[in-house]
Design an enzyme around this catalytic site. Sequence first.
Site: not given
Length: 253
Positions: A67, A101, A119, A155, A158, A195
């Site tokens: 990602y 999307q 998404h 994070c 936490c 697309g």
Amino acid sequence: MVFDQKLLGRVRDARQVVVFSGAGVSAESGIATFRDALSGLWSRFDPMRLATPEAFAADPELVWGWYEWRRMQVLSTQPNPGHLAIAALAKRVPKLTLVTQNVDDLHERAGSTGVLHLHGSLHQPRCSRCATPLRLPPEPPVEPAEGRRIAPPRCEHCGGEVRPGVVWFGESLPVDVLEAAFAAAAECDLLLSVGTSGVVYPAAQVPEIALGAGATVVHVNSEPQALGGQNEWLLAGAAGKVLPALLQAAFDE
Ligand code: BV8
Ligand code: ZN
């Protein structure tokens, strides 16, 4: 490009327009579409397997690295004329709802506002435990070109593992966003599907709802699309060419 006068009339007279976009609208910005999002070094993985909670649980560094690589690509490119035409269309019709999307922010960077991201987004990672958003550093992430694993950040609230802010396969879509998209599709008189291969549900229901409600549905796709009813049109070609030409023919002649 020459357009059917009947279609141009539908575009000119449209009161409520929905644009439903998929990876094809970002292709001309150099962002690989989902099915070939794994060109090069990532090609040994199947996106259907990587874009899942199970993949992240099994190998968070591989998934976070993928990602970050995709986010870096988006930060390194620009919106293309297809994104810009959609933003321009919003100024020519009384009401336009953009449902995407895509998880990139190219629509926003082209000037579109109120974009419904069915998404999620590459640009809103959050804690996988307490959902606290991670503030991303302003500069583009380091290019994990070698398909390098990157340990997801922790994070600050936490200590939980941060995850991409996208909807993975098997995960529910944000209910409020999906409901707003369905409502816009049910009320529109024109839907431009740009697309998208239309295989991922429930997002792919958006054009189906519009068609069922009697709207004119126009597919803008570089590949021919199977058309159902008489209210469906196909404009075959690249979104970055077809959309500007359609706007010009409808509004500037
Ligand atoms: C859910 C974020 C359940 C992540 C994405 C069997 C049958 C039916 C459904 C299912 C099934 N098995 C599983 C399902 C459900 C599944 C699904 O639909 N699977 C499909 C593959 C069969 N759906 C889900 O899992 C969804 N969740 O159902 O939850 C549930 C219910 C209740 C309670 C709990 C759980 C979640 C789906 C969301 C997945 N996340 N993205 C990430 O990005 O990494 S989906 C991802 O793939 C994209 O976001 C996008 O939506 C999709 C790819 O589609 P496209 O955008 O259309 O891109 P694609 O490459 O396919 O096509 C590009 C098109 O552009 C082509 O047509 C090409 O010709 C064209 N093109 C190319 N260049 C151009 C162009 N056109 C114009 N101009 C160009 N230049
Ligand atoms: Zn947390």
